[in-house]
Motif scaffolding. Structure first.
Motif, PDB file in Angstrom:
ATOM      1  N   MET A 128     -50.025 -17.850  71.135  1.00  0.00           N
ATOM      2  CA  MET A 128     -50.413 -17.539  69.757  1.00  0.00           C
ATOM      3  C   MET A 128     -50.433 -18.833  68.932  1.00  0.00           C
ATOM      4  N   ARG A 129     -51.570 -19.055  68.272  1.00  0.00           N
ATOM      5  CA  ARG A 129     -51.723 -20.282  67.503  1.00  0.00           C
ATOM      6  C   ARG A 129     -50.907 -20.214  66.218  1.00  0.00           C
ATOM      7  N   GLN A 130     -50.106 -21.241  65.965  1.00  0.00           N
ATOM      8  CA  GLN A 130     -49.297 -21.295  64.759  1.00  0.00           C
ATOM      9  C   GLN A 130     -49.807 -22.418  63.853  1.00  0.00           C
ATOM     10  N   GLN A 131     -49.611 -22.214  62.569  1.00  0.00           N
ATOM     11  CA  GLN A 131     -50.007 -23.206  61.585  1.00  0.00           C
ATOM     12  C   GLN A 131     -48.842 -23.446  60.638  1.00  0.00           C
ATOM     13  N   HIS A 132     -48.951 -24.539  59.891  1.00  0.00           N
ATOM     14  CA  HIS A 132     -47.939 -24.852  58.893  1.00  0.00           C
ATOM     15  C   HIS A 132     -48.599 -24.913  57.519  1.00  0.00           C
ATOM     16  N   LYS A 133     -47.868 -24.457  56.514  1.00  0.00           N
ATOM     17  CA  LYS A 133     -48.361 -24.541  55.142  1.00  0.00           C
ATOM     18  C   LYS A 133     -47.216 -24.897  54.225  1.00  0.00           C
ATOM     19  N   THR A 134     -47.515 -25.749  53.260  1.00  0.00           N
ATOM     20  CA  THR A 134     -46.506 -26.135  52.277  1.00  0.00           C
ATOM     21  C   THR A 134     -46.706 -25.350  50.986  1.00  0.00           C
ATOM     22  N   PHE A 135     -45.662 -24.676  50.566  1.00  0.00           N
ATOM     23  CA  PHE A 135     -45.633 -23.981  49.286  1.00  0.00           C
ATOM     24  C   PHE A 135     -44.840 -24.826  48.302  1.00  0.00           C
ATOM     25  N   GLN A 136     -45.213 -24.766  47.039  1.00  0.00           N
ATOM     26  CA  GLN A 136     -44.476 -25.507  46.014  1.00  0.00           C
ATOM     27  C   GLN A 136     -44.106 -24.585  44.869  1.00  0.00           C
ATOM     28  N   ALA A 137     -42.995 -24.874  44.244  1.00  0.00           N
ATOM     29  CA  ALA A 137     -42.554 -24.151  43.053  1.00  0.00           C
ATOM     30  C   ALA A 137     -42.582 -25.122  41.886  1.00  0.00           C
ATOM     31  N   ILE A 138     -43.271 -24.731  40.813  1.00  0.00           N
ATOM     32  CA  ILE A 138     -43.421 -25.627  39.663  1.00  0.00           C
ATOM     33  C   ILE A 138     -43.189 -24.846  38.368  1.00  0.00           C
ATOM     34  N   GLU A 139     -42.710 -25.547  37.364  1.00  0.00           N
ATOM     35  CA  GLU A 139     -42.590 -25.017  36.011  1.00  0.00           C
ATOM     36  C   GLU A 139     -43.658 -25.662  35.147  1.00  0.00           C
ATOM     37  N   VAL A 140     -44.355 -24.861  34.336  1.00  0.00           N
ATOM     38  CA  VAL A 140     -45.431 -25.415  33.513  1.00  0.00           C
ATOM     39  C   VAL A 140     -45.251 -25.127  32.030  1.00  0.00           C
ATOM     40  N   GLY A 141     -44.179 -24.434  31.648  1.00  0.00           N
ATOM     41  CA  GLY A 141     -43.945 -24.159  30.226  1.00  0.00           C
ATOM     42  C   GLY A 141     -45.098 -23.393  29.607  1.00  0.00           C
ATOM     43  N   ASP A 142     -45.514 -23.807  28.406  1.00  0.00           N
ATOM     44  CA  ASP A 142     -46.623 -23.122  27.734  1.00  0.00           C
ATOM     45  C   ASP A 142     -47.968 -23.744  28.073  1.00  0.00           C
ATOM     46  N   GLY A 143     -47.982 -24.689  29.005  1.00  0.00           N
ATOM     47  CA  GLY A 143     -49.218 -25.325  29.423  1.00  0.00           C
ATOM     48  C   GLY A 143     -49.650 -26.495  28.569  1.00  0.00           C
ATOM     49  N   GLY A 144     -48.853 -26.857  27.578  1.00  0.00           N
ATOM     50  CA  GLY A 144     -49.277 -27.893  26.648  1.00  0.00           C
ATOM     51  C   GLY A 144     -48.652 -29.253  26.835  1.00  0.00           C
ATOM     52  N   ASP A 145     -47.700 -29.400  27.770  1.00  0.00           N
ATOM     53  CA  ASP A 145     -46.978 -30.667  27.867  1.00  0.00           C
ATOM     54  C   ASP A 145     -47.432 -31.552  29.035  1.00  0.00           C
ATOM     55  N   PHE A 149     -34.659 -20.803  38.246  1.00  0.00           N
ATOM     56  CA  PHE A 149     -35.904 -21.210  38.887  1.00  0.00           C
ATOM     57  C   PHE A 149     -35.752 -22.644  39.369  1.00  0.00           C
ATOM     58  N   THR A 150     -36.031 -22.864  40.660  1.00  0.00           N
ATOM     59  CA  THR A 150     -35.799 -24.172  41.269  1.00  0.00           C
ATOM     60  C   THR A 150     -37.106 -24.772  41.752  1.00  0.00           C
ATOM     61  N   PRO A 151     -37.642 -25.787  41.057  1.00  0.00           N
ATOM     62  CA  PRO A 151     -38.846 -26.459  41.554  1.00  0.00           C
ATOM     63  C   PRO A 151     -38.583 -27.142  42.895  1.00  0.00           C
ATOM     64  N   GLY A 152     -39.644 -27.290  43.676  1.00  0.00           N
ATOM     65  CA  GLY A 152     -39.505 -27.954  44.963  1.00  0.00           C
ATOM     66  C   GLY A 152     -40.627 -27.543  45.895  1.00  0.00           C
ATOM     67  N   THR A 153     -40.501 -27.877  47.175  1.00  0.00           N
ATOM     68  CA  THR A 153     -41.504 -27.536  48.169  1.00  0.00           C
ATOM     69  C   THR A 153     -40.832 -26.962  49.424  1.00  0.00           C
ATOM     70  N   ARG A 154     -41.572 -26.127  50.149  1.00  0.00           N
ATOM     71  CA  ARG A 154     -41.144 -25.601  51.430  1.00  0.00           C
ATOM     72  C   ARG A 154     -42.342 -25.634  52.380  1.00  0.00           C
ATOM     73  N   THR A 155     -42.177 -26.207  53.545  1.00  0.00           N
ATOM     74  CA  THR A 155     -43.209 -26.146  54.581  1.00  0.00           C
ATOM     75  C   THR A 155     -42.775 -25.114  55.618  1.00  0.00           C
ATOM     76  N   VAL A 156     -43.625 -24.107  55.840  1.00  0.00           N
ATOM     77  CA  VAL A 156     -43.261 -22.982  56.674  1.00  0.00           C
ATOM     78  C   VAL A 156     -44.241 -22.840  57.834  1.00  0.00           C
ATOM     79  N   THR A 157     -43.801 -22.132  58.861  1.00  0.00           N
ATOM     80  CA  THR A 157     -44.643 -21.848  60.026  1.00  0.00           C
ATOM     81  C   THR A 157     -45.296 -20.485  59.838  1.00  0.00           C
ATOM     82  N   LEU A 158     -46.619 -20.435  60.034  1.00  0.00           N
ATOM     83  CA  LEU A 158     -47.374 -19.195  59.910  1.00  0.00           C
ATOM     84  C   LEU A 158     -47.803 -18.721  61.300  1.00  0.00           C
ATOM     85  N   GLY A 159     -48.077 -17.422  61.404  1.00  0.00           N
ATOM     86  CA  GLY A 159     -48.596 -16.883  62.648  1.00  0.00           C
ATOM     87  C   GLY A 159     -47.535 -16.553  63.677  1.00  0.00           C
ATOM     88  N   ARG A 160     -46.289 -16.501  63.244  1.00  0.00           N
ATOM     89  CA  ARG A 160     -45.194 -16.213  64.165  1.00  0.00           C
ATOM     90  C   ARG A 160     -44.426 -15.024  63.626  1.00  0.00           C
TER      91      ARG A 160
END
Length: 314
Positions: free
Chosen positions: A1-18, A301-312
């Motif tokens: 089974m073919r597996q892939q990796h993807k990076t997800f990120q968590a970000i805070e953007v406030g009201d979009g003006g800064d 809420f914790t900003p950051g990134t996670r790289t995960v394995t997909l297809g498993r």
């Protein structure tokens, strides 16, 4: 089974003006602007979608103006209306039960931004963002959570991409009943299914450009609505099989991480990209992948990134 990796990120953007939202959006703009329809690139089309947005989502007009000004690109305002985007479809499964919303989001990895965004455009909202400020799923500080699936029918009309409607409902509504009532006046471009949950109620609603919002028999959905599913559609998407499976399992995270609800890579490259478990009354969401999870909340809420394995599958 073919597996892939993807990076997800968590970000805070406030009201979009800064500048935080703009820094994120500018990095994606070259890719995003290619999703505008030809009509949206004409002066007449641009005027039409601006008027449509102002007529149907007046509360978000100041946010649209703020974001478009921050992005500072010629077609930014038109794009951000989400009323001139090429149609897209995603294969997902979702259920609302006992104050929780549980969903699998299935798509090609390169077609998903993978951004968990905490914002405060009109109120605190956390969700999985797409198309720069639309939402695939999310919750607000009133205890309302919403997610979407494609409705499975190849119909297209003038209206909004479902992503911005999820954003709008979460920004302006407190309850399922309020959101469903507001849906009745919002034109949608493509058939979609919305599952909505608050502390007292869970509901799935079918929407489309050719039908009024229609309440589903129960608070779960895959990729069909009230029409018969052809054998070809079922072979390709297994939509009826997934709906039967989620009805039988209920809001069970473990079941979502196993076939048939968890989808490994198919011929089109579609895979289950994440499982989201919203507990909106507590302001909590946990994203799951086989063997891994990531919790976010309004209180922590914790900003950051996670790289995960997909297809498993688990």
């Amino acid at each position: 089974m073919r597996q892939q990796h993807k990076t997800f990120q968590a970000i805070e953007v406030g009201d979009g003006g800064d500048g935080r939202w703009a820094a994120y959006a500018r990095a994606l703009w070259q890719e995003m602007e290619g999703l505008l329809t030809e009509e949206g690139r004409t002066p007449e089309g641009a005027d039409r979608v601006r008027a449509l947005f102002r007529a149907h989502m007046p509360e978000l007009v100041p946010v649209l103006d703020r974001l478009a000004g921050q992005l500072d690109r010629p077609e930014a305002e038109v794009f951000l209306t989400h009323a001139a985007l090429r149609p897209f479809s995603q294969a997902c499964t979702q259920i609302g039960q006992n104050g929780t919303l549980l969903r699998n989001y299935d798509l090609r990895p390169d077609q998903c931004e993978g951004a968990i965004v905490s914002s405060c455009f009109l109120r605190p909202v956390i969700g999985m963002q797409d198309m720069l400020w639309g939402l695939q799923d999310g919750m607000n500080d009133a205890g309302l959570a919403i997610s979407l699936t494609w409705g499975g029918r190849s119909v297209y009309g003038r209206g909004f991409a479902i992503l911005i409607l999820v954003r709008y409902l979460l920004e302006t509504c407190d309850t399922v009943d309020e959101a469903v009532d507001r849906l009745r006046s919002l034109p949608v471009a493509v058939p979609q299914n919305l599952t909505l949950v608050d502390p007292k109620k869970a509901m799935t609603v079918f929407v489309g450009p050719d039908m009024p919002p229609t309440v589903a028999p129960d608070a779960c959905a895959s990729n069909h609505q009230h029409l018969p599913v052809t054998d070809e559609q079922e072979r390709a998407m297994r939509t009826q099989e997934r709906l039967r499976a989620i009805r039988a399992a209920g809001a069970d995270v473990a079941a979502m991480l196993k076939p048939p609800l968890y989808r490994s890579v198919d011929e089109q490259g579609t895979v289950t990209l994440y499982t989201a478990h919203y507990r909106p009354a507590e302001g909590l969401v946990t994203y799951y992948w086989p063997g891994e999870s990531w919790q976010q909340s309004f209180g922590d809420f914790t900003p950051g990134t996670r790289t995960v394995t997909l297809g498993r599958a688990s």
